[in-house]
Structure formats: C-alpha cells, structure tokens
Design an enzyme around this catalytic site. Structure first.
Site, PDB file in Angstrom:
ATOM      1  N   CYS A 182     -20.949  -4.572  -6.964  1.00 35.66           N
ATOM      2  CA  CYS A 182     -20.302  -5.183  -8.128  1.00 35.66           C
ATOM      3  C   CYS A 182     -20.685  -6.656  -8.259  1.00 35.66           C
ATOM      4  N   CYS A 241     -21.502  -2.999 -17.923  1.00 34.03           N
ATOM      5  CA  CYS A 241     -21.990  -2.714 -16.565  1.00 34.03           C
ATOM      6  C   CYS A 241     -21.505  -1.334 -16.106  1.00 34.03           C
ATOM      7  N   CYS A 280     -18.973   0.787  -3.896  1.00 36.92           N
ATOM      8  CA  CYS A 280     -18.718   0.423  -5.295  1.00 36.92           C
ATOM      9  C   CYS A 280     -18.231  -1.016  -5.427  1.00 36.92           C
ATOM     10  N   CYS A 319     -22.192   5.094  -6.656  1.00 39.15           N
ATOM     11  CA  CYS A 319     -21.299   5.932  -5.836  1.00 39.15           C
ATOM     12  C   CYS A 319     -22.051   7.184  -5.385  1.00 39.15           C
ATOM     13  N   CYS A 330     -14.195  10.898  -2.904  1.00 36.64           N
ATOM     14  CA  CYS A 330     -14.421   9.521  -2.430  1.00 36.64           C
ATOM     15  C   CYS A 330     -14.551   9.509  -0.899  1.00 36.64           C
ATOM     16  N   ASP A 340       0.781  -1.230   0.000  1.00 33.02           N
ATOM     17  CA  ASP A 340       0.000   0.000   0.000  1.00 33.02           C
ATOM     18  C   ASP A 340       0.819   1.290   0.000  1.00 33.02           C
TER      19      ASP A 340
HETATM   20  C1  B12 Z   1      -4.276   6.442  -3.054  1.00 37.71           C
HETATM   21  C2  B12 Z   1      -5.080   5.198  -2.762  1.00 37.71           C
HETATM   22  C3  B12 Z   1      -6.422   5.358  -2.479  1.00 37.71           C
HETATM   23  C4  B12 Z   1      -7.155   6.681  -2.704  1.00 37.71           C
HETATM   24  C5  B12 Z   1      -7.407   6.839  -4.225  1.00 37.71           C
HETATM   25  C6  B12 Z   1      -8.054   5.595  -4.838  1.00 37.71           C
HETATM   26  C7  B12 Z   1      -7.905   5.436  -6.328  1.00 37.71           C
HETATM   27  N1  B12 Z   1      -8.825   4.733  -6.914  1.00 37.71           N
HETATM   28  O1  B12 Z   1      -6.952   5.932  -6.931  1.00 37.71           O
HETATM   29  C8  B12 Z   1      -8.414   6.495  -1.816  1.00 37.71           C
HETATM   30  C9  B12 Z   1      -8.119   7.058  -0.433  1.00 37.71           C
HETATM   31  C10 B12 Z   1      -9.684   7.155  -2.339  1.00 37.71           C
HETATM   32  C11 B12 Z   1      -8.484   4.980  -1.740  1.00 37.71           C
HETATM   33  C12 B12 Z   1      -9.640   4.284  -1.463  1.00 37.71           C
HETATM   34  C13 B12 Z   1      -9.706   2.911  -1.357  1.00 37.71           C
HETATM   35  N2  B12 Z   1      -8.674   2.048  -1.364  1.00 37.71           N
HETATM   36 CO1  B12 Z   1      -6.852   2.574  -1.803  1.00 37.71          CO
HETATM   37  N3  B12 Z   1      -5.089   2.854  -2.383  1.00 37.71           N
HETATM   38  C14 B12 Z   1      -4.476   3.922  -2.775  1.00 37.71           C
HETATM   39  C15 B12 Z   1      -3.032   3.583  -3.181  1.00 37.71           C
HETATM   40  C16 B12 Z   1      -2.098   3.959  -2.030  1.00 37.71           C
HETATM   41  C17 B12 Z   1      -2.564   4.257  -4.480  1.00 37.71           C
HETATM   42  C18 B12 Z   1      -3.561   4.163  -5.641  1.00 37.71           C
HETATM   43  C19 B12 Z   1      -3.199   5.080  -6.771  1.00 37.71           C
HETATM   44  O2  B12 Z   1      -2.043   5.183  -7.130  1.00 37.71           O
HETATM   45  N4  B12 Z   1      -4.194   5.783  -7.327  1.00 37.71           N
HETATM   46  C20 B12 Z   1      -4.008   6.628  -8.445  1.00 37.71           C
HETATM   47  C21 B12 Z   1      -4.619   5.940  -9.663  1.00 37.71           C
HETATM   48  C22 B12 Z   1      -4.465   6.802 -10.916  1.00 37.71           C
HETATM   49  O3  B12 Z   1      -3.865   4.767  -9.841  1.00 37.71           O
HETATM   50  P1  B12 Z   1      -4.578   3.338  -9.893  1.00 37.71           P
HETATM   51  O4  B12 Z   1      -5.784   3.298  -9.089  1.00 37.71           O
HETATM   52  O5  B12 Z   1      -3.532   2.322  -9.666  1.00 37.71           O
HETATM   53  O6  B12 Z   1      -5.088   3.411 -11.381  1.00 37.71           O
HETATM   54  C23 B12 Z   1      -4.420   3.016 -12.454  1.00 37.71           C
HETATM   55  C24 B12 Z   1      -5.361   3.062 -13.627  1.00 37.71           C
HETATM   56  O7  B12 Z   1      -5.799   4.354 -13.848  1.00 37.71           O
HETATM   57  C25 B12 Z   1      -4.423   2.549 -14.596  1.00 37.71           C
HETATM   58  N5  B12 Z   1      -4.513   2.785 -15.980  1.00 37.71           N
HETATM   59  C26 B12 Z   1      -3.881   3.723 -16.661  1.00 37.71           C
HETATM   60  N6  B12 Z   1      -4.096   3.589 -17.960  1.00 37.71           N
HETATM   61  C27 B12 Z   1      -4.852   2.488 -18.116  1.00 37.71           C
HETATM   62  C28 B12 Z   1      -5.370   1.896 -19.250  1.00 37.71           C
HETATM   63  C29 B12 Z   1      -6.161   0.759 -19.099  1.00 37.71           C
HETATM   64  C30 B12 Z   1      -6.721   0.130 -20.323  1.00 37.71           C
HETATM   65  C31 B12 Z   1      -6.422   0.223 -17.799  1.00 37.71           C
HETATM   66  C32 B12 Z   1      -7.266  -0.980 -17.633  1.00 37.71           C
HETATM   67  C33 B12 Z   1      -5.895   0.845 -16.662  1.00 37.71           C
HETATM   68  C34 B12 Z   1      -5.128   1.973 -16.859  1.00 37.71           C
HETATM   69  O8  B12 Z   1      -3.196   3.122 -14.310  1.00 37.71           O
HETATM   70  C35 B12 Z   1      -3.250   3.765 -13.079  1.00 37.71           C
HETATM   71  C36 B12 Z   1      -1.890   3.615 -12.592  1.00 37.71           C
HETATM   72  O9  B12 Z   1      -1.418   2.292 -12.782  1.00 37.71           O
HETATM   73  C37 B12 Z   1      -3.138   2.025  -3.397  1.00 37.71           C
HETATM   74  C38 B12 Z   1      -1.880   1.228  -3.072  1.00 37.71           C
HETATM   75  C39 B12 Z   1      -0.834   1.355  -4.176  1.00 37.71           C
HETATM   76  N7  B12 Z   1       0.379   1.631  -3.769  1.00 37.71           N
HETATM   77  O10 B12 Z   1      -1.148   1.199  -5.334  1.00 37.71           O
HETATM   78  C40 B12 Z   1      -4.301   1.638  -2.449  1.00 37.71           C
HETATM   79  C41 B12 Z   1      -5.246   0.521  -2.909  1.00 37.71           C
HETATM   80  C42 B12 Z   1      -5.570   0.782  -4.346  1.00 37.71           C
HETATM   81  N8  B12 Z   1      -6.438   0.751  -2.091  1.00 37.71           N
HETATM   82  C43 B12 Z   1      -7.051  -0.313  -1.738  1.00 37.71           C
HETATM   83  C44 B12 Z   1      -8.285  -0.334  -1.034  1.00 37.71           C
HETATM   84  C45 B12 Z   1      -8.673  -1.651  -0.388  1.00 37.71           C
HETATM   85  C46 B12 Z   1      -9.093   0.809  -0.955  1.00 37.71           C
HETATM   86  C47 B12 Z   1     -10.548   0.897  -0.481  1.00 37.71           C
HETATM   87  C48 B12 Z   1     -11.401  -0.301  -0.836  1.00 37.71           C
HETATM   88  C49 B12 Z   1     -10.578   1.115   1.058  1.00 37.71           C
HETATM   89  C50 B12 Z   1     -11.967   1.370   1.620  1.00 37.71           C
HETATM   90  N9  B12 Z   1     -12.806   0.357   1.779  1.00 37.71           N
HETATM   91  O11 B12 Z   1     -12.302   2.473   1.946  1.00 37.71           O
HETATM   92  C51 B12 Z   1     -11.012   2.182  -1.201  1.00 37.71           C
HETATM   93  C52 B12 Z   1     -11.574   1.859  -2.593  1.00 37.71           C
HETATM   94  C53 B12 Z   1     -12.031   3.053  -3.360  1.00 37.71           C
HETATM   95  C54 B12 Z   1     -11.832   2.873  -4.860  1.00 37.71           C
HETATM   96  N10 B12 Z   1     -12.902   2.601  -5.584  1.00 37.71           N
HETATM   97  O12 B12 Z   1     -10.692   2.939  -5.324  1.00 37.71           O
HETATM   98  C55 B12 Z   1      -6.349  -1.566  -2.256  1.00 37.71           C
HETATM   99  C56 B12 Z   1      -7.111  -2.100  -3.473  1.00 37.71           C
HETATM  100  C57 B12 Z   1      -7.058  -3.610  -3.659  1.00 37.71           C
HETATM  101  C58 B12 Z   1      -7.708  -4.001  -4.955  1.00 37.71           C
HETATM  102  N11 B12 Z   1      -8.205  -5.213  -4.996  1.00 37.71           N
HETATM  103  O13 B12 Z   1      -7.770  -3.266  -5.902  1.00 37.71           O
HETATM  104  C59 B12 Z   1      -4.908  -0.980  -2.598  1.00 37.71           C
HETATM  105  C60 B12 Z   1      -4.213  -1.652  -3.774  1.00 37.71           C
HETATM  106  C61 B12 Z   1      -4.079  -1.145  -1.312  1.00 37.71           C
HETATM  107  C62 B12 Z   1      -3.607  -2.570  -1.092  1.00 37.71           C
HETATM  108  N12 B12 Z   1      -2.310  -2.782  -0.996  1.00 37.71           N
HETATM  109  O14 B12 Z   1      -4.370  -3.506  -1.014  1.00 37.71           O
HETATM  110  N13 B12 Z   1      -7.273   4.414  -2.005  1.00 37.71           N
HETATM  111  S1  SF4 Z   2     -16.422  -2.708 -11.400  1.00 36.30           S
HETATM  112 FE1  SF4 Z   2     -18.109  -4.169 -11.095  1.00 36.30          FE
HETATM  113  S2  SF4 Z   2     -19.872  -2.816 -10.805  1.00 36.30           S
HETATM  114 FE2  SF4 Z   2     -18.286  -1.561 -11.746  1.00 36.30          FE
HETATM  115  S3  SF4 Z   2     -18.623  -1.703 -13.935  1.00 36.30           S
HETATM  116 FE3  SF4 Z   2     -17.144  -3.305 -13.425  1.00 36.30          FE
HETATM  117  S4  SF4 Z   2     -18.417  -5.121 -13.120  1.00 36.30           S
HETATM  118 FE4  SF4 Z   2     -19.792  -3.373 -12.963  1.00 36.30          FE
HETATM  119  S1  SF4 Z   3     -15.478   3.912  -2.190  1.00 36.29           S
HETATM  120 FE1  SF4 Z   3     -16.444   3.760  -4.190  1.00 36.29          FE
HETATM  121  S2  SF4 Z   3     -18.625   4.142  -3.848  1.00 36.29           S
HETATM  122 FE2  SF4 Z   3     -17.559   4.811  -2.005  1.00 36.29          FE
HETATM  123  S3  SF4 Z   3     -17.291   7.000  -2.392  1.00 36.29           S
HETATM  124 FE3  SF4 Z   3     -15.389   5.966  -3.049  1.00 36.29          FE
HETATM  125  S4  SF4 Z   3     -15.697   5.595  -5.228  1.00 36.29           S
HETATM  126 FE4  SF4 Z   3     -17.708   6.098  -4.358  1.00 36.29          FE
END
Ligand code: B12
Ligand code: SF4
Ligand code: SF4
Length: 398
Positions: free
Chosen positions: A271, A209, A267, A216, A237, A151
C-alpha cells in the site's frame, strides 16, 4: 449557594465542559503513549447491515463469535454492549517494525511472521493502558462508567475509528491514517458521558489504486461493494488460515500461503500509504530474537516446552504448537526442498494429527523418493482417517 431574601441562586456547575473534557482526555491518552486519539459519538452503526450481510454470507468462516445474534446486535449499537454508552474514545498505537533482513521474503527456507506478532501481545498492553485511562477520567475529571476494548470486543473498531476522524476504511479493509499508514492497532473506550466530538473522516484516499487486491495471493480481497464497503472473504485470508482456523488448511489454498507462517501483511506492504509508516519507538514491538525470518527447519522441530518458553507473552501462543507447526509444514511444502525431508519425516510421527497431515502434504510436494518412503512407512501404521487421506493424496493415490 448564596441566599438573599429567600432567593436561592443555583451554584455554577464545576464540571468541565465537553470540549475541555475531550481535550484533557486526548492529552492524557497521548501522554500514556498512544500515537493518535479521536473521539466519536457512540451512536448506532451506519454499517450494521453491511456487517450482517458479511456474516450472513459466511465470510467469517469458523470465527463463530462474530456471527452470534447478540454479537451482531452489539456491533450495530454500542449502547447494547455498554448500556448508556454515549461516547467512544478511539486510540491508535503504531507497531511498525522494519525487517532486520529484507531478504527473508524471497528466501523460502525461512518463515515470515506478521509484524504485529513479532513481540508482545498488544491486547494486554493496550487494554491495561485503556483501563488506566478510564480510571483516570473517573478520578480526575468526572464520574464515568464504561468499558475498554481491544480487538476482541463486539465493537466495530474501524468504523468507530473513522467516525472519530482517524482515517478511512481502505480497499484492503484496513483503517489507514493519511499521515501514518495502517500498521496501527486500534482500541476503544466506551463511556456514558457526552464529550465534544472530532469530525468523521469522509474521504476515500484509495482513489483508483487496486494494488492490495492485485497483490493478495489468495484472492481474499474482493474490492468495494456498491455501497463503498471494502469486502474480504476471511476464509481465504492467510491471517485467518494461519491464526484463526483451528483445523486443516484447505489443500487448494496451501500453495498460496508461501512462507507466511503466522499472519500476513502483504496487502499493507504494497500500500502506497505505508510509505509514511515509521518504526515504532516502543520496545514492546521490536522483533524478538528469532521472530524475524526464522528457519523453517528449526521451527519444525519445536517441542511443546520450547514453544511455551519462546512464545510467552506473544500473540503466537494463540495458534498453539500444533497450529504453528501446521503452518510451518505448509511453508516447507511450498519450499519443496529435499533439505526439508528429514524434519518432515519426523513430523510425520508427531503426536498431533494436524501436524502429521500437513507434514504428509509437504513431503508429497518435494517429489523425492526419500519422501515417498517415509509416507509409505507411515501409511502402514497411521490410524487417523484424515491423516491417511493426506498420505494417500501425497502419494498420488488420493
Ligand atoms: C475478524 C478480524 C479479522 C479477520 C477478518 C478481517 C476483516 N477484514 O474483516 C482476519 C482474521 C482475516 C483478520 C486479519 C487481520 N487483522 Co483483524 N480483526 C478482526 C476484528 C476482530 C473484527 C473485524 C470485523 O468485524 N470484520 C468484519 C468486517 C465486515 O468488518 P470491518 O472490517 O470492520 O469492515 C467494515 C466495512 O465493511 C464497513 N463498511 C460497511 N459499509 C461501508 C460503507 C463505506 C462507504 C465504507 C468506507 C465502509 C463500510 O463496515 C464494516 C463494519 O463496520 C477486528 C477488531 C474489531 N473488533 O473490529 C480486528 C482488526 C480489524 N484486525 C487488525 C489487524 C492488525 C489484522 C491483520 C493486519 C493481522 C495480520 N497481520 O495478520 C490482518 C489484516 C487483514 C485484512 N486485510 O483485514 C486490526 C486492524 C487495525 C487497522 N489499522 O485497521 C484490528 C482493528 C484489531 C485491532 N484492535 O487493532 N482480522
Ligand atoms: S488500501 Fe492501499 S493498496 Fe489498497 S487500494 Fe487503497 S491505497 Fe491502494
Ligand atoms: S492479509 Fe491481505 S494480502 Fe494477506 S491474505 Fe489477507 S487479505 Fe490477502
């Protein structure tokens, strides 16, 4: 080495082949309790530009550590983080737990704690296991240098996980495993040796989907961009607002938080792929007593001593008492019941301005005379400018 008439025959290498190494590492990681293991080359990110755009647009909010120049460079290339990194061993650990009382979601007098935070802090637990895995590789297989991340490191964990074949980056931004859903933590060990690699996960199983985006409550999920990258505005978020944000929660977002007092799973809960989620067998992730649907009124009265005792070893300690009580006050405001007025009136005198300000907002939401009196009384002595603003707004004067 054998020597025949001056000819030196090179000794056969005793190092295991990359395929054998990968298989033994995978086997050991599974034995250590990880549910899934994938192995990927630790080459440059294909998604570095998407990440840089995301922080460039300010979507990371106050999580400044994500946007530092060195942190962006490390995410672009794991070899900048760990010089010589060639491989990434990516593990997943399932933490899903079922609600003891499924009625909590619809009961506004009780709080919802995200499933991952209902017991032990996964960071410590997984990091220890990953360090032990690296030490085992070094002792049993071949000399390695590397580093374990869970993380908090400058690693794009979800990209590495999908490169290692574990699943796809879904529209809700989560890494989903087709056979296990998304309630999995990820962890990574970067190593300076070549291994045999798994096939990257290519397919996007979200299809048409859109359930997560529609569900959200704050509009944080923005769908996929033209490159296919899932996008989220972390500033909206609930997970960010209730855990990462240290100051006041923007007033316009408070009503959307409902009774989520620490993190958010909406979210993931909507799913369809989480139909396959099975409760974790690890006792570390069973909900601790009192963390599955706590009474908001009771939590609002929590002292520092109670907070420290209750959340020892729990991820919730990250929010500190003032952050948690800020969230609880917001949830009480969303409940809007007169039953909440007495505890909120006490919280209006809390030593933390953050708690006082959100308690004022919550009192305003009850719309009762008793709440107005408490607010008016506090207005006479309140010294903090921001809390005064909140009181004025709650009294309808702001
Ligand atoms: C910052 C962070 C957050 C932030 C931002 C979340 C976000 N979605 O970015 C906040 C605080 C909101 C958050 C929330 C949560 N988080 Co968080 N978070 C992180 C952290 C530290 C960094 C994520 C990050 O870099 N975000 C910036 C975005 C841009 O990067 P990304 O999500 O990796 O997205 C990638 C895509 O955009 C992709 N991409 C780019 N181009 C393309 C093209 C294609 C075709 C595709 C498919 C993808 C793609 O590239 C990006 C970079 O690789 C990671 C740990 C880590 N070191 O990675 C944990 C992590 C993502 N979190 C985790 C968890 C569990 C959560 C929560 C569920 C906690 C909770 N219950 O409240 C929520 C989920 C919310 C959500 N829907 O994401 C887990 C997710 C596990 C999993 N199965 O995915 C992680 C991996 C931590 C861990 N070690 O387990 N989190
Ligand atoms: S993440 Fe789950 S709920 Fe969201 S679009 Fe994909 S299948 Fe549907
Ligand atoms: S965890 Fe998912 S549903 Fe909850 S506020 Fe963040 S993006 Fe929205």
């Amino acid at each position: 080495m054998s020597e025949v008439a001056g000819y030196v025959q090179p000794m056969e290498s005793t190092l295991p082949s990359p395929t054998e190494l990968s298989e033994r590492i995978r086997g050991r990681a599974l034995e250590m309790g990880f549910g899934v293991v994938g192995i990927a080359p630790a080459h440059e990110s294909a998604q570095g530009d998407a990440y840089a755009r995301w922080v460039g647009e300010g979507m990371h909010g106050e999580m400044g550590y994500l946007a530092r120049e060195d942190a962006v460079a490390k995410r672009r290339d794991p070899a900048v983080l760990v010089p010589g990194a060639k491989s990434a061993v990516v593990v997943g650990l399932e933490y899903y737990n079922v609600d003891a009382d499924p009625g909590v979601t619809a009961d506004p007098s009780r709080g919802i704690v995200a499933r991952y935070a209902r017991n032990h802090d996964y960071h410590e637990l997984m990091k220890e296991r990953l360090i032990a895995l690296q030490e085992w590789i070094d002792a049993e297989l071949l000399p390695v240098t590397g580093r374990a991340y869970v993380d908090t490191g400058a690693v794009l964990e979800r990209e590495l996980a999908s490169r290692a074949g574990l699943g796809w980056q879904a529209r809700n931004t989560m890494l989903i495993q087709p056979r296990g859903g998304s309630f999995w933590f990820l962890g990574v060990v970067l190593l300076d040796v070549e291994l045999a690699y798994d096939q990257p996960f290519q397919k996007d199983h979200c299809g048409t989907c859109n359930a997560c985006v529609s569900a959200c409550p704050t509009g944080a999920l923005l769908g996929r961009d033209e490159t296919g990258a899932p996008r989220m505005d972390a500033r909206r978020c609930i997970s960010y607002l209730t855990i990462e944000l240290k100051g006041a929660i923007p007033r316009d977002l408070r009503p959307m938080i409902g009774n989520r007092v620490y993190g958010c799973d909406i979210c993931q809960e909507v799913c369809p792929w989480n139909r396959f989620a099975t409760p974790s067998a690890d006792p570390a992730f069973l909900a601790r007593e009192g963390l599955d649907g706590p009474s908001l009124i009771e939590w609002m009265t929590m002292t520092q001593e109670e907070f420290s005792a209750r959340f020892k070893g729990s991820p919730i300690k990250r929010a500190k008492r003032r952050g948690l009580l800020r969230n609880v006050a917001v949830a009480l405001g969303n409940w809007g019941s007169p039953d909440a007025i007495p505890v909120l009136a006490v919280a209006l005198n809390d030593e933390e301005p953050l708690v006082r300000g959100h308690a004022a907002w919550a009192l305003g939401r009850t719309g009762r005379e008793a709440a107005r009196q408490a607010l008016a009384g506090r207005a006479e002595v309140e010294a903090d400018a921001w809390v005064r603003e909140e009181i004025a707004a709650a009294l309808g004067e702001g």
